[in-house]
Design an enzyme around this catalytic site. Structure first.
Site, short mmCIF file in Angstrom:
data_model
loop_
_atom_site.label_atom_id
_atom_site.label_comp_id
_atom_site.label_asym_id
_atom_site.label_seq_id
_atom_site.Cartn_x
_atom_site.Cartn_y
_atom_site.Cartn_z
N GLY A 535 0.84 -1.19 0.00
CA GLY A 535 0.00 0.00 0.00
C GLY A 535 0.87 1.23 0.00
O GLY A 535 2.11 1.16 -0.04
N GLY A 537 1.04 5.23 1.83
CA GLY A 537 0.51 6.26 2.71
C GLY A 537 0.97 7.63 2.27
O GLY A 537 1.54 7.81 1.18
N PHE A 539 3.38 9.37 3.27
CA PHE A 539 4.81 9.61 3.26
C PHE A 539 5.57 8.63 2.39
O PHE A 539 6.79 8.68 2.31
CB PHE A 539 5.36 9.54 4.70
CG PHE A 539 4.79 10.59 5.59
CD1 PHE A 539 4.86 11.93 5.24
CD2 PHE A 539 4.15 10.24 6.76
CE1 PHE A 539 4.33 12.90 6.07
CE2 PHE A 539 3.61 11.21 7.58
CZ PHE A 539 3.71 12.56 7.23
N GLY A 540 4.87 7.71 1.74
CA GLY A 540 5.57 6.81 0.86
C GLY A 540 4.98 5.42 0.86
O GLY A 540 4.10 5.09 1.66
N PRO A 541 5.45 4.54 -0.03
CA PRO A 541 4.90 3.18 -0.16
C PRO A 541 5.42 2.24 0.93
O PRO A 541 6.46 2.49 1.55
CB PRO A 541 5.40 2.74 -1.53
CG PRO A 541 6.67 3.50 -1.71
CD PRO A 541 6.48 4.83 -1.04
N LYS A 556 8.78 0.35 5.03
CA LYS A 556 8.19 1.65 4.74
C LYS A 556 9.28 2.55 4.18
O LYS A 556 10.21 2.92 4.88
CB LYS A 556 7.58 2.26 6.00
CG LYS A 556 6.94 3.62 5.79
CD LYS A 556 6.36 4.14 7.10
CE LYS A 556 5.74 5.51 6.95
NZ LYS A 556 5.20 6.02 8.23
N ASP A 653 -2.98 10.79 14.23
CA ASP A 653 -3.43 10.29 12.93
C ASP A 653 -4.00 8.88 13.07
O ASP A 653 -3.70 7.99 12.28
CB ASP A 653 -2.27 10.31 11.93
CG ASP A 653 -2.79 10.19 10.48
OD1 ASP A 653 -3.97 10.51 10.24
OD2 ASP A 653 -2.02 9.76 9.61
#
Length: 842
Positions: A535, A537, A539-541, A556, A653
């Site tokens: 997936g 997000g 800030f990055g994959p 991440k 978050d």
């Protein structure tokens, strides 16, 4: 001996009959009759009589009940605060069934009350000492129009109840006389406190004077069960069943403690009807038990509850009181030390003790068992009647706020569960028996220390210390050599900048982090192949990877244009590396070679929570037991962040996509890139840059940039309501209104139709009362005003208990959207897939 007892009993009853025949005595009072001063109303068995008396040297006249064989032992007074000035008092029974006490001017000085009107009222004195008003020959105590047992004075008689009628809110308590010549209510009150687990108190005004403890199935834990010990004050014997001063065996054969939805009370019975015993709360606030001795024709003081350990919270929190002539009265519990050593050594113990080693939440904590304990104050405790002791300890171990646990009932090997949260106050140790077992939670290091035996002499101890010091010095030298060599090899293989970047700093302190080589990570993810992409997000994959040994990891990889710089990267790494909790994702390492910023997590094979809430295929896999298990896990994880970690941590978050699930569907909170830490005294903060995800951010955060622990509580409430409805808060549409999901839930709640919100796929597996309770908790969490929202410690208790919850108030963002808005219109950013660092949050 039996013959002698029978002889005295015969003399006693003969004496009673002669006394009754010599005086003017009545058996009942009817509306056509009355009782004058000088006359008495005698019970059928001749044990008690009602009449007028003057206490001591007082000239005032009172209507009271006493023993026929001991007129000075007054057990009940009608007109306690309104004495008669002369002997013209008259007691009458009205046609409506109300007793009235009249003075010389026919004014009512005292009267009974009744909620029912009798057709044929009569009043009589029962052989238990209970003055009753009944309809005709009614004998069922539940149907009495009125009874004196409902209004005790300073004496607690057998068959009398001490406690509460929870349906009407009526309380039965015992109050002392003002003085020996004034039966008006004094300053001491013996009562049953119903907060938390009910327990017995002696109050002096609003202050707790003494505490008898909670009921454990056999006795109140503060009064033990009757083991003889030497009295350190007088040198005579006493029974720890009650404290100082027990002088003979207890004639009480049956004690009963009733606790249900309608009432909570205590009463007791005597061994046989020929025995007379009574409890009295004297004018000094001491509870005494008197027993009538036929041989001496007098009352014997059989028990008096006094002594230093009877003083409430004498030793302060986390300490125990012990009557032992060989040591001090107060002692800190194992694993605790005096809060103020100077005050403690001077005999001022009220500040109590504090932990020597802080708890590490569930991982690394244990329990130390105390036996023969008066359980701590249960005013703020939680209890369950059905749990086993192992389940009870497991529940306490899984809640970071739980400090101790015990069985609710000690009969038949023990059953039920009592949990304490916060300070443990007013503990007493019975050195030779009595009390019950208590399990107190301490850190693992303290547990190991407790288990060690101190059987070494000074020479052995010195030898061990010296050899250990030499061994540790050798290990330190070897470790330094290996560390320097390892660092030198690393620096030779990388640029100087890479060598410096192996350390992150927080507040000037260097922290070495577990580092992964970029080549290793690239190989594990097949060079960051799209096939391994889990997936993406804000800030990055995130990629799935497999290390050389077969261990699966989640990688991440922060994108260069994500907006998350080294500061956010440090935040996430430092926080997750230091946080240890079963409901937080575990960080395995990081990689900061070249321009890469990569985090390596444990792999969560069951994906994230949003898949099971919003995906049609995933919804089929999430039944209610799993859903409730996830709710509880997320709540405990947040509680750890807010309360039990070294610093208070605000996630900022929290959303379904940031809650990952392992093989057993255990939830783990992830993605701490936007988290903020608070100091111990800090409760909220402001920011000029609002970050997070629309639909999960609290109103005060979106509008004013103010965030606190209650911001995370709001996000948790949104997730809870989304899980129950399986619909997204943002983008929700309803044909009858333009509210979001929170507004829709609120409308159904105030219309008393909460089940219409619950997704129908839960019906086959859910406990409806449990589901509605979760919805109730969710609405409490999303209330508009932060102060109205519960803390996460309260949320955890609400989810695990059956206590009545407060009504929720209107949720945040309870305004209808414009009818021109469309969920399909083009948005500047996504709805729920990643977080943003821009002013406009999603």
């Amino acid at each position: 001996m039996q013959a002698l007892t029978s002889f005295f009993m015969c003399l006693f009853f003969l004496f009673s009959l002669l006394r009754i025949s010599a005086a003017t005595a009545l058996v009942t009072i009817t509306p056509s009759g009355y009782l004058r001063d000088g006359e008495t109303l005698v019970s059928v068995g001749g044990s008690y009589e009602l009449g007028f008396f003057s206490p001591g040297k007082s000239k005032s006249r009172y209507l009271g009940i006493w023993y026929t064989f001991s007129t000075d032992a007054v057990v009940w007074v009608a007109n306690r605060g309104t004495p008669l000035g002369d002997s013209s008092g008259l007691l009458k029974l009205t046609e409506q069934g109300v007793l009235v006490l009249l003075n010389s001017s026919n004014s009512i000085v005292w009267s009974s009350n009744s909620s029912r009107i009798a057709g044929n009222p009569i009043s009589q004195l029962l052989d238990s000492g209970n003055l009753v008003v009944q309809d005709g020959k009614e004998t069922n105590p539940d149907n009495f129009l009125w009874q004196s047992f409902d209004y005790p004075c300073d004496t607690f008689l057998p068959e009398m109840k001490l406690g509460w009628d929870l349906v009407t809110g009526f309380e039965r308590s015992v109050s002392s006389w003002n003085s020996t010549e004034d039966p008006a209510p004094g300053e001491f009150l013996a009562r049953m406190d119903q907060h938390g687990l009910p327990q017995f108190f002696v109050m002096k005004g609003a202050k707790i004077q003494a505490r008898g403890g909670s009921w454990n199935g056999l006795f109140f834990t503060g009064y033990g069960y009757g083991v003889r010990e030497p009295n350190p004050i007088s040198g005579s014997e006493y029974l720890t069943e009650y404290g100082y001063g027990v002088r003979e065996p207890n004639p009480i054969s049956g004690s009963e403690f009733v606790m249900n939805k309608d009432e909570v009370y205590y009463d007791y019975r005597l061994e046989n009807m020929s025995t007379f015993s009574r409890y009295v709360l004297n004018t000094s606030g001491v509870i005494e038990r008197f027993t009538w001795l036929y041989q001496t024709h007098s009352w014997e003081l059989a028990l008096f509850l006094t002594g230093p350990c009877e003083s409430y919270a004498l030793c302060g929190p986390f300490s125990s009181c012990t009557i032992n002539s060989n040591s001090a009265i107060c002692a800190c519990l194992k694993g605790f030390v005096p809060k103020s050593l100077k005050d403690w050594n001077s005999g001022y113990w009220s500040d109590g003790c504090v932990r020597r080693t802080p708890l590490a939440c569930s991982d690394g904590d244990g329990f130390v068992k105390y036996s023969g304990i008066k359980l701590p104050d249960t005013s703020s405790s939680w209890f369950d009647k059905s749990m086993s002791l192992s389940e009870c300890r497991g529940l306490c171990w899984g809640n970071c706020s739980c400090t101790a646990c015990a069985n609710l009932d000690i009969r038949d090997g023990g059953s039920g569960c009592v949990l304490w949260f916060g300070n443990l106050t007013d503990i007493r140790e019975f050195t030779l028996g009595g009390g019950q077992d208590l399990y107190i939670r301490i850190a693992a290091s303290e547990l190991d220390h407790v288990k060690k035996k101190s059987n070494f002499n000074k020479r052995q101890l010195l030898a061990i210390l010296l050899s250990s010091a030499v061994f540790l010095m050798g290990l330190l030298i070897v470790g330094i050599i290996l560390y320097i060599r390892k660092k030198k090899l690393r620096c030779e293989g990388h640029r100087r900048k890479d060598c410096r970047d192996e350390y992150l700093r927080e507040d000037g302190e260097e922290m070495e982090l577990p580092l992964f080589d970029l080549t290793t990570i690239a190989k594990a993810t097949d060079n960051f192949s799209s096939c391994n992409k889990l997936g993406e997000g804000g800030f990055g994959p995130v990629y799935k990877g497999t290390l050389l040994g077969g261990k699966e990891i989640a990688v991440k990889r922060l994108s260069k244009n994500s907006g998350q710089g080294m500061r956010e990267f440090k935040t996430e790494v430092i926080l997750i590396a230091r946080l240890q909790h079963r409901n937080l994702v575990k960080l395995l390492g990081c990689c900061i070679q070249k321009d890469e910023k990569i985090l390596i997590y444990e792999f969560m094979p069951s994906k994230s929570l949003d898949f099971y809430i919003f995906d049609q295929e995933g919804q089929k896999l999430l039944d209610w037991p799993k859903c409730f298990h996830i709710i509880g896990g997320v709540a405990r994880g947040l509680l750890y962040l807010h309360q039990d970690s070294r610093l208070r941590i605000i996630h900022r978050d929290l959303k379904p996509s940031n809650i990952l699930l392992d093989d057993n569907m255990n939830p783990k909170i992830s993605d701490f890139g936007l988290a903020k830490t608070f100091g111990g005294d800090q409760s909220q903060a402001n920011t000029n840059i609002v970050v997070g995800t629309y639909g999960y951010m609290s109103p005060e955060y979106v509008v004013d940039g103010i965030f606190s622990m209650k911001s995370d509580v709001f996000s948790f409430g949104v997730i809870l309501i989304e899980m129950l409805s399986r619909k997204k808060n943002r983008g929700f549409r309803h044909p009858n209104h333009d509210h979001n999901l929170l507004g829709h839930a609120w409308i159904l709640w105030i219309q008393d139709k909460p089940l219409e919100l619950i997704d129908k796929t839960f019906c086959d597996s859910c406990n409806m009362s449990e589901v509605v309770r979760c919805l109730h908790v969710g609405l409490l969490c999303v209330q508009r005003v932060p102060e109205d929202r519960p803390s996460m410690s309260s949320v955890v208790l609400m989810l695990s208990s059956c206590d009545v919850l407060p009504p929720p108030k209107q949720p945040g963002f309870y305004t209808e959207r414009s009818i021109h808005e469309s969920p399909t219109r083009t948005l500047p950013c996504s709805e729920n897939t990643f977080s943003t660092m821009m002013i406009e949050a999603r």
